[in-house]
Design a protein around this motif. Structure first.
Motif, PDB file in Angstrom:
ATOM      1  N   VAL A  56      17.620  16.751  48.990  1.00 57.46           N
ATOM      2  CA  VAL A  56      17.714  15.339  49.351  1.00 57.46           C
ATOM      3  C   VAL A  56      16.874  14.483  48.401  1.00 57.46           C
ATOM      4  O   VAL A  56      17.317  13.429  47.936  1.00 57.46           O
ATOM      5  CB  VAL A  56      17.278  15.105  50.809  1.00 57.46           C
ATOM      6  CG1 VAL A  56      17.087  13.614  51.094  1.00 57.46           C
ATOM      7  CG2 VAL A  56      18.313  15.680  51.766  1.00 57.46           C
TER       8      VAL A  56
ATOM      9  N   ARG B 261      18.496  11.708  45.713  1.00 56.43           N
ATOM     10  CA  ARG B 261      18.139  10.293  45.644  1.00 56.43           C
ATOM     11  C   ARG B 261      17.765   9.880  44.224  1.00 56.43           C
ATOM     12  O   ARG B 261      18.037   8.750  43.814  1.00 56.43           O
ATOM     13  CB  ARG B 261      16.980   9.990  46.600  1.00 56.43           C
ATOM     14  CG  ARG B 261      17.375  10.034  48.064  1.00 56.43           C
ATOM     15  CD  ARG B 261      16.296   9.424  48.940  1.00 56.43           C
ATOM     16  NE  ARG B 261      16.671   9.461  50.344  1.00 56.43           N
ATOM     17  CZ  ARG B 261      16.071   8.750  51.299  1.00 56.43           C
ATOM     18  NH1 ARG B 261      15.055   7.968  50.987  1.00 56.43           N
ATOM     19  NH2 ARG B 261      16.463   8.835  52.551  1.00 56.43           N
TER      20      ARG B 261
ATOM     21  N   GLN C  26      10.163   5.661  53.340  1.00 56.89           N
ATOM     22  CA  GLN C  26      11.236   6.638  53.455  1.00 56.89           C
ATOM     23  C   GLN C  26      10.737   8.017  53.879  1.00 56.89           C
ATOM     24  O   GLN C  26      11.421   8.752  54.576  1.00 56.89           O
ATOM     25  CB  GLN C  26      11.983   6.743  52.118  1.00 56.89           C
ATOM     26  CG  GLN C  26      12.700   5.460  51.725  1.00 56.89           C
ATOM     27  CD  GLN C  26      13.804   5.112  52.692  1.00 56.89           C
ATOM     28  OE1 GLN C  26      14.787   5.830  52.824  1.00 56.89           O
ATOM     29  NE2 GLN C  26      13.638   4.003  53.403  1.00 56.89           N
TER      30      GLN C  26
ATOM     31  N   TYR D 152      19.920  11.842  53.345  1.00 52.50           N
ATOM     32  CA  TYR D 152      19.016  11.600  54.459  1.00 52.50           C
ATOM     33  C   TYR D 152      18.811  12.864  55.287  1.00 52.50           C
ATOM     34  O   TYR D 152      19.679  13.743  55.323  1.00 52.50           O
ATOM     35  CB  TYR D 152      19.575  10.504  55.380  1.00 52.50           C
ATOM     36  CG  TYR D 152      19.964   9.241  54.665  1.00 52.50           C
ATOM     37  CD1 TYR D 152      19.029   8.251  54.394  1.00 52.50           C
ATOM     38  CD2 TYR D 152      21.285   9.042  54.250  1.00 52.50           C
ATOM     39  CE1 TYR D 152      19.382   7.087  53.736  1.00 52.50           C
ATOM     40  CE2 TYR D 152      21.647   7.873  53.582  1.00 52.50           C
ATOM     41  CZ  TYR D 152      20.697   6.909  53.328  1.00 52.50           C
ATOM     42  OH  TYR D 152      21.062   5.765  52.668  1.00 52.50           O
TER      43      TYR D 152
ATOM     44  N   ASN E 109      16.468  14.004  59.158  1.00 54.94           N
ATOM     45  CA  ASN E 109      15.441  13.698  60.140  1.00 54.94           C
ATOM     46  C   ASN E 109      15.442  14.768  61.222  1.00 54.94           C
ATOM     47  O   ASN E 109      16.305  15.654  61.235  1.00 54.94           O
ATOM     48  CB  ASN E 109      15.619  12.286  60.735  1.00 54.94           C
ATOM     49  CG  ASN E 109      16.893  12.143  61.536  1.00 54.94           C
ATOM     50  OD1 ASN E 109      17.132  12.873  62.504  1.00 54.94           O
ATOM     51  ND2 ASN E 109      17.738  11.186  61.144  1.00 54.94           N
TER      52      ASN E 109
ATOM     53  N   THR F  43      21.190  11.558  65.948  1.00 52.08           N
ATOM     54  CA  THR F  43      21.786  11.429  64.617  1.00 52.08           C
ATOM     55  C   THR F  43      23.145  12.118  64.554  1.00 52.08           C
ATOM     56  O   THR F  43      24.090  11.600  63.948  1.00 52.08           O
ATOM     57  CB  THR F  43      20.854  12.033  63.547  1.00 52.08           C
ATOM     58  OG1 THR F  43      19.574  11.408  63.626  1.00 52.08           O
ATOM     59  CG2 THR F  43      21.420  11.819  62.149  1.00 52.08           C
TER      60      THR F  43
END
Length: 205
Positions: free
Chosen positions: A82, A86, A111, A174, A176, A182
């Motif tokens: 990830v 980015r 972030q 992303y 989490n 989510t």
């Protein structure tokens, strides 16, 4: 140098009956037919995952340690993916390095929470979990064997990711730990996702 950085600096211009290599702001006669392509695309195929600095490795290892210390190896690798996604993503075109991604708070706030800590009502990097992990990486004064093993596996995952290994797609930007909410959101909006350990990884909407 990363793909986005290269794109800003290099263009290869193929002209009818031959080719030329020119600067991004070079001038080419209006009577010539040409198609521009980014040299970075070709360079990227050869060099992606083979060129990185010790600082890149240190920061990537440290953020993996902070975000996925207790996760399986695949989960650590996914976090690294990830971060690197980015670096390359046009969605995050305001960041072009691993450190910039980790400390990014320009557009959508902080972030990666381990990079900052709140003191006297203000967010700072001083005394943050990431700063402590960076020092631990450098000095190696682990409190116990569990911490040492977690850092070693984080470093292994960081190296693997930097060398092109993947646990998630290059479109995953992303992750989490709030899996249920989510997951429901991803399903509702038809966003691809994958669950690895205690984290859910997903792409932009």
């Amino acid at each position: 140098m990363r793909l986005k950085q290269l794109k800003k600096k290099i263009k290869v211009v193929f002209i009818t009956m031959g080719f030329m290599i020119g600067l991004y702001n070079g001038f080419f006669g209006s009577n010539k037919e040409y198609t521009t392509v980014y040299a970075a695309e070709s360079i990227n195929i050869i060099s992606r995952g083979t060129s990185y600095t010790n600082e890149d490795l240190k920061y990537l290892t440290a953020i993996i340690y902070c975000e996925a210390r207790g996760q399986e190896y695949k989960g650590k690798l996914a976090v690294a993916n990830v971060i690197l996604n980015r670096v390359e993503s046009d969605i995050f075109n305001h960041v072009t390095t691993i450190q910039e991604v980790i400390y990014d708070c320009k557009r959508w706030g902080r972030q990666f929470s381990p990079a900052y800590v709140k003191k006297n009502g203000k967010w700072t990097t001083k005394g943050s979990p990431l700063e402590k992990a960076l020092k631990l990486y450098e000095k190696g004064n682990y409190a116990n064997s569990i911490d040492k093993a977690a850092m070693e596996e984080s470093k292994k995952a960081a190296k693997a990711a930097l060398n092109g290994k993947r646990a998630v797609s290059e479109k995953a930007l992303y992750f989490n730990g709030n899996i249920s909410t989510t997951k429901a959101n991803c399903k509702r909006n038809k966003i691809a996702y994958v669950i690895i350990g205690d984290h859910i990884f997903y792409r932009a909407s």
